[in-house]
Design an enzyme around this catalytic site. Structure first.
Site, short mmCIF file in Angstrom:
data_model
loop_
_atom_site.label_atom_id
_atom_site.label_comp_id
_atom_site.label_asym_id
_atom_site.label_seq_id
_atom_site.Cartn_x
_atom_site.Cartn_y
_atom_site.Cartn_z
N ASP A 1 -30.91 23.26 -49.33
CA ASP A 1 -29.80 22.81 -50.22
C ASP A 1 -28.83 23.57 -50.02
OD1 ASP A 1 -31.53 20.58 -50.87
OD2 ASP A 1 -32.46 21.80 -52.67
N LYS B 1 -34.08 33.77 -37.57
CA LYS B 1 -35.46 33.16 -38.16
C LYS B 1 -34.97 33.03 -39.61
CE LYS B 1 -37.30 36.65 -35.16
NZ LYS B 1 -37.90 36.06 -34.19
N HIS C 1 -32.17 33.61 -31.51
CA HIS C 1 -33.23 34.45 -31.95
C HIS C 1 -33.30 34.43 -33.56
CE1 HIS C 1 -35.89 38.32 -32.55
NE2 HIS C 1 -36.69 37.79 -31.32
N ASP D 1 -31.70 56.26 -48.95
CA ASP D 1 -31.46 56.99 -50.37
C ASP D 1 -32.07 55.93 -51.50
OD1 ASP D 1 -30.46 59.03 -49.17
OD2 ASP D 1 -28.15 58.54 -49.30
N LYS E 1 -38.45 44.78 -39.48
CA LYS E 1 -37.29 45.41 -39.28
C LYS E 1 -36.85 45.98 -40.74
CE LYS E 1 -37.51 42.68 -35.62
NZ LYS E 1 -38.55 41.40 -35.40
N HIS F 1 -44.19 43.87 -36.72
CA HIS F 1 -42.89 43.04 -36.19
C HIS F 1 -41.83 42.98 -37.13
CE1 HIS F 1 -41.00 39.19 -34.93
NE2 HIS F 1 -41.05 39.88 -33.79
#
Length: 493
Positions: free
Chosen positions: A418, A413, A411, A240, A235, A233
């Protein structure tokens, strides 16, 4: 044949067949139940599977076969985990002399938030980095131009590890850029999840034909198509060894709010330049090695040190998966909640917390901390959405402030603790993300990044409805009953 038919019809063989079938079913049932018990899994999850087997045996067997068995995890990921430890230990040794000094600096810079980094260091899950520039990217409108520009500027290599890449405007543009860079001699390595990228079409073949190294993470075969466990899951993009991207936004059109899609899609991503990119590169290397049985060296230009940047963001990269000894993403979220002094702001689309997280949020609110939870008003999964609603009553009773996002589907997450800790990740608040899927996130100990994420949270609240405890408790019985029924399924989700 005629004699055999007469013999069979003239005996009570059908009784024996029925009896034998019943005995076989009972033995199968007992075998499955015994296997569940011997796995010493979470008692709530074990009871859920056993009850499903008792009340709907056939459905229970099918669900357990596709979603519950741990055999594939052991067979596939035990060796991966042991080899990953070797790779990480090698990288660890190369950074060892700087670790303790950075931890001391972070303690002065971020106070108790340093305890998260110490936990990651002690468990050899991450190595704190300081020499970083971190840029917050809101939605596809901000992410994709940055990604496309960075891909076009690649000189040596492009590494991509993604849950979802679709053959739409975004995915096709990425593919065309990769093809162009391949023709220029740039190395391209690409790992994608077969289930998440079910609309990738001919992109892998085109990239392979042009020289890219393309691999599927845990290929989905027809007989295992229903098995949603152990997906990648993550991404991750690394270019480079200098530029990295991580967060919640997939390579898909739906993340661009340009009027093409009716649903407004709200998500968050990070662009990182600096030493933390080495940690993204390391996580990609381990996934790539798992899929391809190949490695690339721990040296420049893949791994770079002390590249000059003006930023000084202390950053940890947190990875977790079925090969992890600990549910590290969940543990980081727990510890972040525990070390918060004033405020906790959480945004997540799939909120099915473990008992530990539910208790931590309640305790934080009862201790007088400002705990804010932002969830979608309408989710994309009926069961998950209703299961999430079942947790609202105890949270509201403890003083947690809950908001439902109404502009579209949120969507993101993310978490802000603080004014000096930001968390941007691919991690949902559910068992699948915590224990089954390969996930990744970034902890950024920086006031400027936290302030930018706080501003995004404030903007999201403009399109959100606060949940009032008194009104919530007056919801009709049918809705509450549906929430409770869906919650019973949460150990299996």
């Amino acid at each position: 044949m005629h004699t055999l038919i007469n013999y069979l019809t003239g005996t009570d063989l059908h009784i024996y067949i029925k009896a034998g079938s019943l005995i076989l079913i009972i033995l199968t049932f007992l075998g499955v139940v015994g296997t569940i018990l011997l796995e010493n899994r979470n008692p709530v999850k074990a009871i859920a599977y056993i009850l499903l087997l008792v009340f709907v045996p056939i459905v229970g067997l099918i669900v357990y076969y596709y979603l519950g068995r741990d055999l594939r995890k052991k067979r596939r990921f035990t060796l991966k985990g042991s080899k990953d430890e070797i790779l990480f230990a090698k990288y660890w040794q190369s950074q060892r002399h700087e670790m303790e000094q950075l931890q001391l600096e972070l303690r002065q810079h971020a106070g108790s938030k340093q305890e998260l980094s110490a936990m990651l260091l002690n468990t050899r899950q991450s190595i704190l980095t300081k020499n970083n520039e971190v840029k917050l990217l809101i939605n596809g409108e901000e992410k994709f131009p940055e990604v496309m520009a960075a891909l076009r500027a690649a000189q040596h290599h492009i590494h991509i590890e993604y849950y979802m890449l679709s053959a739409d405007d975004v995915g096709n543009e990425v593919a065309e850029i990769l093809k162009e860079k391949l023709n220029q001699g740039v190395q391209v390595r690409f790992v994608y999840d077969a289930m998440g990228s079910d609309r990738i079409r001919k992109i892998p073949r085109m990239l392979k034909e042009n020289g890219a190294r393309v691999y599927t993470f845990s290929p989905v075969r027809v007989d295992f198509y229903l098995n949603a466990n152990y997906r990648n899951h993550r991404k991750i993009i690394v270019i480079d060894g200098k530029v990295g991207f991580v967060g919640g936004i997939n390579l898909d059109d739906r993340y661009i709010n340009n009027g093409k899609h009716r649903l407004y899609w709200r998500d968050t991503h990070l662009k990182i330049m600096g030493d933390a990119v080495n940690l993204l590169q390391l996580q990609f290397l381990m996934s790539y090695r798992y899929c391809s049985k190949e490695v690339f060296p721990f040296e420049a230009p893949y791994f770079l040190r002390n590249v000059p940047f003006t930023g000084a963001c202390y950053t940890d990269i947190v990875a977790s998966g079925p090969d992890s000894d600990w549910p590290m993403a969940m543990q980081c979220i727990l510890m972040a909640i525990n070390v918060a002094r004033h405020r906790i702001r959480i945004t997540n689309p799939y909120f099915i917390p473990t008992e530990e997280l539910l208790t931590a949020l309640q305790i934080a609110a009862q201790a007088g901390k400002d705990v804010q939870l932002l969830l979608p008003l309408k989710g994309d999964s009926f069961i998950v959405q209703h299961a999430a609603l079942s947790y609202m009553k105890p949270l509201l009773a403890a003083g947690v402030k809950v908001f439902f996002y109404t502009r579209g589907f949120i969507h993101a997450k993310t978490m802000v603790i603080d004014d000096n800790l930001a968390w941007v990740s691919s991690v949902n608040f559910d068992n699948r993300s915590f224990f089954l899927n390969c996930e990744i996130g970034a902890l950024v100990y920086d006031k400027e990044v936290a302030a930018r994420l706080n501003r995004a949270f404030d903007e999201d609240l403009l399109y959100s409805l606060p949940v009032q405890e008194t009104r919530w408790n007056k919801r009709n019985v049918a809705k509450r009953f549906m929430d409770s029924v869906c919650r019973l399924l949460t150990p299996l989700l």
